[in-house]
Design a protein around this motif. Structure first.
Motif, PDB file in Angstrom:
ATOM      1  N   PHE A  77       0.688  -1.523  -0.111  1.00 33.81           N
ATOM      2  CA  PHE A  77      -0.149  -0.472  -0.157  1.00 33.81           C
ATOM      3  C   PHE A  77       0.998   0.903  -0.269  1.00 33.81           C
ATOM      4  O   PHE A  77       2.090   0.530   0.464  1.00 33.81           O
ATOM      5  N   ASN A  78       0.096   2.720  -0.933  1.00 40.40           N
ATOM      6  CA  ASN A  78       0.726   3.385  -0.729  1.00 40.40           C
ATOM      7  C   ASN A  78       0.033   4.448   0.546  1.00 40.40           C
ATOM      8  O   ASN A  78      -0.626   4.158   1.226  1.00 40.40           O
ATOM      9  N   GLU A  79       0.903   5.840   0.237  1.00 41.27           N
ATOM     10  CA  GLU A  79       0.112   6.720   1.541  1.00 41.27           C
ATOM     11  C   GLU A  79      -0.921   7.123   1.686  1.00 41.27           C
ATOM     12  O   GLU A  79      -1.355   7.740   2.943  1.00 41.27           O
ATOM     13  N   THR A  80      -1.851   6.714   0.750  1.00 38.74           N
ATOM     14  CA  THR A  80      -3.186   6.638   0.777  1.00 38.74           C
ATOM     15  C   THR A  80      -3.938   5.812   1.517  1.00 38.74           C
ATOM     16  O   THR A  80      -4.990   5.742   1.180  1.00 38.74           O
ATOM     17  N   GLU A  81      -2.884   4.599   1.462  1.00 34.89           N
ATOM     18  CA  GLU A  81      -3.136   3.542   1.889  1.00 34.89           C
ATOM     19  C   GLU A  81      -4.428   2.789   0.122  1.00 34.89           C
ATOM     20  O   GLU A  81      -5.225   1.473   0.964  1.00 34.89           O
ATOM     21  N   ALA A  82      -4.220   3.226  -0.908  1.00 34.61           N
ATOM     22  CA  ALA A  82      -4.015   2.202  -1.131  1.00 34.61           C
ATOM     23  C   ALA A  82      -3.431   0.972  -2.208  1.00 34.61           C
ATOM     24  O   ALA A  82      -2.286   0.979  -1.231  1.00 34.61           O
ATOM     25  N   LEU A  83      -4.249  -0.136  -2.063  1.00 34.12           N
ATOM     26  CA  LEU A  83      -3.209  -1.191  -2.778  1.00 34.12           C
ATOM     27  C   LEU A  83      -2.565  -1.386  -3.893  1.00 34.12           C
ATOM     28  O   LEU A  83      -4.026  -0.852  -4.804  1.00 34.12           O
ATOM     29  N   PHE A  84      -1.792  -2.107  -4.271  1.00 33.71           N
ATOM     30  CA  PHE A  84      -1.369  -2.600  -5.382  1.00 33.71           C
ATOM     31  C   PHE A  84      -1.917  -4.009  -6.404  1.00 33.71           C
ATOM     32  O   PHE A  84      -2.206  -2.918  -7.295  1.00 33.71           O
ATOM     33  N   GLU A  85      -2.552  -4.055  -5.861  1.00 29.82           N
ATOM     34  CA  GLU A  85      -3.773  -5.633  -6.364  1.00 29.82           C
ATOM     35  C   GLU A  85      -3.314  -5.819  -7.136  1.00 29.82           C
ATOM     36  O   GLU A  85      -2.412  -5.546  -8.375  1.00 29.82           O
TER      37      GLU A  85
END
Length: 133
Positions: A77-85
């Motif tokens: 996950f990144n800084e915005t808590e989005a997942l690579f997926e």
């Protein structure tokens, strides 16, 4: 208490991959423009004492690409808590099918780390990539 895994045997002379998937991310088989998910198997190991497992088998053609990966890639996950997926992983693979297995492994790791930015790695990043000749 339990574990996920893919157990497989690659038979290079017959260009065959025989496997069992015990609740792990299904390996991806890229063959031309088609993507197959290698899902034959069963439950995670350790969930049930006598769980049945199905064996899968695929014939590899010249140019096919087999990708086995851990959730450390898709759940990064990144800084915005989005997942690579998984969709992003598949896109990276499709955009780099011309690379060798080693180069593709390195490219996927670079893409995951770039996506994470300053976020610390929260899980292992494990890849096994086979390119059939």
């Amino acid at each position: 208490k339990f574990v996920t895994l893919v157990y497989g045997c690659l038979e290079p002379h017959d260009k065959k991959f025989v496997y069992v998937n015990a609740g792990h991310n299904p390996p991806l088989l890229f063959s031309g423009k088609k993507i197959s998910y290698l899902e034959a198997g069963g439950l995670l190991l350790g969930v049930m004492e006598d769980a049945p497992y199905e064996q899968g088998e695929v014939a590899l053609q010249s140019g096919d690409l087999l990708v086995m990966y851990s959730d450390g890639e898709t759940e990064a996950f990144n800084e915005t808590e989005a997942l690579f997926e998984e969709a992003r992983l598949i896109r990276v693979i499709q955009e780099n099918l011309n690379l060798s297995a080693k180069q593709l492994t390195e490219q996927i790791i670079r893409e995951v780390k770039a996506f994470q930015g300053l976020q610390p790695q929260s899980d292992d990043i494990t890849l096994v990539i086979v390119k059939a000749r």
